[in-house]
Design a protein around this motif. Structure first.
Motif, PDB file in Angstrom:
ATOM      1  N   GLY A  56       0.874  -0.560  -0.043  1.00 40.75           N
ATOM      2  CA  GLY A  56       0.049   0.081  -0.117  1.00 40.75           C
ATOM      3  C   GLY A  56       1.012   1.055  -0.190  1.00 40.75           C
ATOM      4  N   VAL A  57       2.201   1.250   0.662  1.00 38.20           N
ATOM      5  CA  VAL A  57       2.770   2.136   0.389  1.00 38.20           C
ATOM      6  C   VAL A  57       4.798   2.350  -0.398  1.00 38.20           C
ATOM      7  N   GLU A  58       4.653   1.467  -1.180  1.00 34.99           N
ATOM      8  CA  GLU A  58       6.383   1.215  -1.807  1.00 34.99           C
ATOM      9  C   GLU A  58       5.554   0.448  -2.888  1.00 34.99           C
ATOM     10  N   ARG A  59       6.175   0.975  -3.779  1.00 30.64           N
ATOM     11  CA  ARG A  59       5.736   0.308  -5.270  1.00 30.64           C
ATOM     12  C   ARG A  59       7.226  -0.475  -5.699  1.00 30.64           C
ATOM     13  N   PHE A  60       7.255  -2.266  -6.058  1.00 25.90           N
ATOM     14  CA  PHE A  60       7.205  -3.117  -6.402  1.00 25.90           C
ATOM     15  C   PHE A  60       7.199  -3.529  -7.520  1.00 25.90           C
ATOM     16  N   ASP A  61       8.389  -4.276  -7.907  1.00 26.06           N
ATOM     17  CA  ASP A  61       8.888  -4.915 -10.058  1.00 26.06           C
ATOM     18  C   ASP A  61       8.330  -6.251  -9.645  1.00 26.06           C
ATOM     19  N   LEU A  62       8.894  -6.595  -8.347  1.00 24.00           N
ATOM     20  CA  LEU A  62       8.386  -8.278  -8.499  1.00 24.00           C
ATOM     21  C   LEU A  62       8.263  -8.416  -7.226  1.00 24.00           C
ATOM     22  N   SER A 154       3.225  12.405  -9.375  1.00 26.71           N
ATOM     23  CA  SER A 154       3.488  11.499  -9.086  1.00 26.71           C
ATOM     24  C   SER A 154       4.246  10.846  -7.846  1.00 26.71           C
ATOM     25  N   HIS A 155       3.631  10.150  -6.858  1.00 30.14           N
ATOM     26  CA  HIS A 155       4.817   9.277  -6.374  1.00 30.14           C
ATOM     27  C   HIS A 155       3.604   8.344  -4.821  1.00 30.14           C
ATOM     28  N   SER A 156       2.715   8.897  -5.810  1.00 32.80           N
ATOM     29  CA  SER A 156       2.016   7.581  -5.144  1.00 32.80           C
ATOM     30  C   SER A 156       1.543   6.851  -5.349  1.00 32.80           C
ATOM     31  N   THR A 157       0.764   5.305  -4.779  1.00 29.72           N
ATOM     32  CA  THR A 157       1.863   3.728  -5.206  1.00 29.72           C
ATOM     33  C   THR A 157      -0.093   3.603  -6.504  1.00 29.72           C
ATOM     34  N   ARG A 158      -0.888   4.209  -5.998  1.00 32.01           N
ATOM     35  CA  ARG A 158      -2.205   3.927  -7.078  1.00 32.01           C
ATOM     36  C   ARG A 158      -1.633   4.611  -9.155  1.00 32.01           C
ATOM     37  N   MET A 159      -0.997   5.540  -8.867  1.00 33.13           N
ATOM     38  CA  MET A 159      -0.172   6.054  -9.989  1.00 33.13           C
ATOM     39  C   MET A 159       0.499   5.726 -10.749  1.00 33.13           C
ATOM     40  N   HIS A 160       1.761   5.217  -9.384  1.00 38.37           N
ATOM     41  CA  HIS A 160       3.175   4.344  -9.918  1.00 38.37           C
ATOM     42  C   HIS A 160       2.448   3.097 -10.458  1.00 38.37           C
TER      43      HIS A 160
END
Length: 467
Positions: A56-62, A154-160
């Motif tokens: 919910g708070v970070e962006r992951f590739d895998l 943006s830096h939101s997870t939703r947008m990423h």
């Protein structure tokens, strides 16, 4: 304390971020060490709930997850991830693997399934292969940096998550339907997809289907030949032909008249367009992106939008969140707009005061990002100090500041206004006003003196009394 920079997998690129989920602390530590040694950035979670928080708070590739977790199972967690982050690949591993388990997992879209104990080289190979699948096609290598999405701040997870999906879609030629409320940035996303696509060097042409009168829309889209209708004194190239080789954005396609929907469908099916008044069609090679703030599913049910066209333009659907759904981006966007507009107005502005940013972050944004930009432009134009104050933001938002009064002040104001209304009602007759207030004349006079009110001001017309 300074933060160490993340390692890089390639020159100039940030390390890919992996989320590893397992309730075995020793295995987590071992996997984390191995993966970091291979150049990956690693975050760990010991339960499904902890993983949900991280996602919910970070962006992951895998994501790599054990199938058996203390508060759930990996397949159920995978289903949640697929729902919230469709482009995020997941590899599952378990100490109790069976062939039917692996078949079920892969049939549901899991990127890989490994049985413990697994060889570390096999795991690294599986990770590398899975991440490679998510990379843009070679034809789009000109957009391997982040310049393609530079306008989408943006830096939101939703947008990423949305931008990850957009980047994957850009490499193909699939038609994309971009949904979102007015002001969310649908055209910006369409332009970003074009820039990240193999067609980036060719034209990007946008047409607002709701802004052009219906009689002119067909000519604007498909062009016309000389003499096709009254006033057609020369050949006119339509926007479809102008986008040849590139991308055509049909903005607000939900407003397209039904008669033109049929002709557009024919263009998409035949990849050819016939200008108004022409006897033969001209071949076109282009990609179609569409955007709408309308509920096309409802329009479909009501017969206002053709079903066959709907499925032609809706091969892939992307939905932009409202600004209220990505509030963490508001300060970032506001500062970005302020820097840009300060240059436009030639002003030295240093940013927003903390309470001004708070006002922006908590405001309602029915007009979304477009409204935020308009608000920032207004405060920039009116600013007289380097730091934008809250009062200027509230003025632009048309917010009346809430005045919190103490009990004594509130009582004083009420009493004074009450006396003014009585004197207005009795035209300044103190005896009548005192009787209505159920007070004697002497007490009533003392009340008037306390509030600086003179009965003579209310005799013979409506006085201008400051409240």
């Amino acid at each position: 304390m300074s933060r160490r920079p993340y390692p890089a997998t390639e020159a100039g690129t940030a390390a890919q971020h992996l989320l590893v989920i397992d309730d075995d602390a020793d295995l987590l530590r071992l996997l984390s060490m191995r993966l970091k040694a291979s150049g990956y950035r690693v975050t760990t979670a010991a339960s499904a709930e902890a993983a949900r928080t991280r996602l919910g708070v970070e962006r992951f590739d895998l994501v790599l997850s054990d199938v058996r977790l203390p508060d759930g199972d990996g397949l159920a967690l995978f289903d949640e991830i697929r729902q919230q982050h469709p482009a995020l690949p997941v590899i599952l591993f378990t100490a109790h693997g069976t062939i039917p388990d692996a078949v079920e997992a892969t049939s549901r879209g899991v990127a890989g399934y490994l049985t413990k104990p697994f060889d570390s080289q096999a795991l690294l190979a599986r990770i590398a292969h899975t991440l490679q699948l998510g990379k843009p096609a070679p034809a789009a290598s000109h957009a391997t940096d982040e310049s393609w999405r530079a306008d989408l701040i943006s830096h939101s997870t939703r947008m990423h998550t949305l931008l990850d999906e957009a980047r994957l879609v850009a490499a193909s030629d699939a038609s994309v339907l971009i949904r979102g409320d007015s002001g969310t940035g649908k055209e910006l996303l369409a332009r970003a997809i074009h820039r990240a696509s193999p067609r980036a060097a060719a034209p990007f042409v946008a047409i607002n289907c709701g802004a052009i009168p219906e009689p002119l829309l067909e000519s604007e889209l498909f062009g016309h030949v000389r003499g096709a209708f009254t006033g057609a004194t020369s050949h006119h190239t339509g926007l479809v032909q102008a986008a040849h080789g590139g991308t055509l954005l049909l903005d607000e396609i939900g407003d397209m008249p039904p008669s033109l929907q049929v002709k557009l469908l024919r263009v998409l099916q035949e990849r050819a367009v016939r200008p108004v008044g022409a006897t033969r069609a001209e071949p076109v090679d282009l990609r179609i992106l569409s955007a709408t703030h309308r509920d096309l599913d409802a329009a479909l049910a009501n017969g206002q939008f053709r079903e066959d066209l709907y499925y032609r333009i809706n091969v892939v659907s992307l939905e932009l969140p409202t600004l209220g759904e990505r509030r963490e981006d508001i300060p970032l966007l506001a500062e970005h707009f302020l820097r840009r507009l300060a240059r436009k107005y030639g002003k030295e502005l240093g940013g927003f005061a903390p309470d001004a940013l708070e006002a922006l972050a908590t405001a309602k944004w029915p007009g979304n990002v477009r409204q935020l930009q308009n608000v920032v432009e207004q405060v920039c134009a009116l600013a007289t100090t380097p730091l934008i104050p809250r009062t200027l933001v509230e003025r632009a938002l048309r917010v009346q500041p809430i005045e919190a009064l103490g009990y004594a002040e509130a009582k004083r104001r009420f009493e004074r206004n009450y006396l003014i209304q009585l004197l207005k009602l009795t035209a300044g007759n103190v005896s009548d006003a005192a009787r209505l207030a159920e007070r004697n004349r002497t007490e009533f006079y003392r009340l008037l003196q306390r509030h600086g009110l003179t009965p003579d001001l209310f005799r013979g017309g409506s006085p201008d009394v400051e409240r």
